[in-house]
Write an enzyme that holds these catalytic residues in place. Structure first.
Site, PDB file in Angstrom:
ATOM      1  N   CYS A   1      -2.081   4.004   9.755  1.00  5.01           N
ATOM      2  CA  CYS A   1      -2.678   3.059   8.818  1.00  5.01           C
ATOM      3  C   CYS A   1      -3.144   1.793   9.525  1.00  5.01           C
ATOM      4  O   CYS A   1      -3.938   1.030   8.971  1.00  5.01           O
ATOM      5  CB  CYS A   1      -1.684   2.712   7.709  1.00  5.01           C
TER       6      CYS A   1
ATOM      7  N   GLU B   1       0.041   1.269  -0.620  1.00  6.68           N
ATOM      8  CA  GLU B   1      -0.600   1.002   0.666  1.00  6.68           C
ATOM      9  C   GLU B   1      -1.706   2.030   0.818  1.00  6.68           C
ATOM     10  O   GLU B   1      -1.440   3.232   0.854  1.00  6.68           O
ATOM     11  CB  GLU B   1       0.401   1.099   1.818  1.00  6.68           C
TER      12      GLU B   1
END
Length: 507
Positions: free
Chosen positions: A284, A247
């Site tokens: 994020c 990620e």
């Protein structure tokens, strides 16, 4: 030989926090990986219900030591006890969720095809099931010292799958990582898990060796695009390439439609500022790109300009945020329209920054203006109602992101649908009239997306299906019933959902 160390710091003061931790030397990395490989057969063959019980015990142990874990993490991250308390509970809930996944049983995708000599070609007895791939490496994240770290979602899902885990601790919170690992190791041992099913290493060199070690069969990573790409290339270039689930960066485009901007300007602006600056922008899912009508700019600038700044996790992150946003401000491509207050008494503090650019200028400079500035920085791309067709065309040019968001009034369903369809190929989660920060731990969550948000858009790092990354299929052809795994035996002794001759049920 002198061994290097990893030192934690207090972001509020910039001073060292806790004792330095020795970096893990090559021989110790090798020993930990070998122990994980030795533990793999016993752990992966342990009945799913028994693994579930072990995960529950680990969760209970983390909850029992919450006070020490929270105080340590707050000293190393400055994220604050309220935020960290919620995050630790989310972490233990993740472990318990995977206990539920194991008990429910459908995660193995058990599939049975009965033999049929009359098909062309004739079909034998075929039984397919997912099995653990082997020991995996997990790279802890900086911004979530619990939920995406030592005992976070990657670790929980891999252990649930039957894979031993070796964690590479993040240098931003080494003491928190060490304390968490201590609790996890003790809980696993008390629960009777095989020795070696969990380990931890520190230091950059140890992380590189971990990815390259032949005992490691997969990698989970949460971090920067640059670091993730380097490790991805290492995993792919091994003599035996292994899957790398990273990620990485995400700008999370958010579109404010004209109707809701006119009806709820102040509340939309306040919600945006809160989402942008939450956790000093170190999420994020931070909404880095905001597409909004020109009429909303003043309200957005006022809301962001009034948002309180705070200390970033590391000095390096603070410096990168400042240099990146200073470069954007001086580039001539975007106008700085708001700067939030920067606390003067905090060592690595920053303030929020909001920039503005027109839709046409953004279209002409999409690659440059779509860069992520990790921290409380946002770019507003303004459009007029005459530019709605161009807006959907520009959305199709965006890099991959974890999320895409649409805010719309009740009278804008067709426009909302069009914008959602433009965003859908570029994101992993579509959000309507809410903000992207916050990722629920649930069966239906997908936390992934096209490159560069992740290295594999098919998978998620949050939610029940995160376990799928650590499993690979095997088909048993014409094997005697008594030699089959229990998930595939005729009498379905576990009572799990299975697909038999194309029909899904508990048969």
């Amino acid at each position: 030989m002198r061994v290097s160390t990893v030192q934690g710091f207090n972001p509020r003061t910039g001073q060292p926090f806790g004792d330095p931790i020795e970096s893990t030397v090559d021989s110790e990395v090798d020993r930990i990986c070998a122990a994980a490989a030795t533990a793999f057969p016993a752990w992966s063959n342990l009945p799913a219900a028994d693994r579930a019980a072990v995960l529950d015990q680990v969760a209970d142990a983390l909850d029992a030591e919450a006070d020490l874990l929270l105080s340590t993490a707050d000293g190393e991250t400055a994220l604050g006890l309220p935020r960290l308390t919620t995050e630790l509970k989310r972490t233990t809930n993740q472990l318990r969720l995977f206990g539920e996944v194991l008990r429910e049983g459908s995660f193995v995708e058990a599939t049975i095809d009965s033999p049929n000599p009359d098909t062309v070609p004739p079909r034998p007895d075929l039984r397919r099931v997912l099995r653990a791939i082997g020991p995996v490496a997990v790279f802890a994240a900086s911004n979530f010292p619990f939920a995406f770290s030592v005992a976070g979602g990657d670790t929980a899902s891999a252990l649930a799958a039957g894979c031993p885990v070796v964690v590479k601790a993040h240098p931003g919170h080494p003491a928190t990582s060490q304390e968490t690992a201590r609790v996890v190791t003790a809980a696993l041992r008390a629960a009777g898990a095989p020795e070696g099913v969990f380990g931890i290493v520190h230091g950059q060199d140890a992380g590189v060796r971990l990815v390259q070690h032949p005992a490691i069969k997969g990698v989970g990573f949460t971090g920067s695009t640059h670091g993730g790409r380097a490790l991805f290339d290492l995993a792919s270039s091994r003599p035996e390439p292994i899957p790398f689930y990273g990620e990485l960066g995400s700008v999370n485009p958010t579109v404010i439609l004209p109707g809701i901007a006119a009806e709820q300007a102040e509340s939309v602006a306040a919600g945006y500022a809160q989402s942008l600056t939450m956790g000093v922008g170190q999420f994020c899912t931070n909404p880095g790109l905001l597409f909004a009508p020109v009429s909303l700019v003043d309200a957005l600038a006022s809301a962001v300009g009034g948002a309180q700044g705070g200390a970033m996790l590391t000095e390096r992150m603070r410096d990168a945020y400042r240099s990146g946003t200073d470069e954007l401000a001086g580039s001539g491509l975007a106008e700085l329209i708001a700067s939030g207050p920067e606390p003067e008494d905090q060592g690595w503090a920053v303030g929020a920054r909001l920039f503005r650019v027109s839709l046409a200028e953004f279209r002409d400079n999409t690659e440059k203006l779509s860069e992520e500035y990790f921290g409380p920085s946002g770019l507003v791309i303004t459009y007029t109602e005459d530019e709605l067709d161009q807006l959907t065309e520009v959305l199709a040019l965006l890099p991959g992101s974890l999320t895409g968001t649409v805010h719309a009034a009740s009278g804008e369903p067709e426009l909302a649908r069009r914008v959602g369809e433009a965003l859908r190929p570029r994101v992993g989660r579509l959000i309507y009239n809410a903000w992207p920060t916050g990722v629920a731990v649930a069966w239906g969550m997908h936390h992934g997306g096209p490159w560069p948000s992740t290295t594999n858009p098919l998978h998620t790092s949050v939610g029940a299906t995160a376990i799928r990354r650590w499993l690979a299929p095997v088909t048993y052809q014409s094997w005697p019933d008594e030699l089959l795994p229990p998930e595939l035996r005729d009498d379905n002794p576990l009572g799990i959902p299975r697909r038999r001759d194309g029909v899904l049920g508990t048969h």
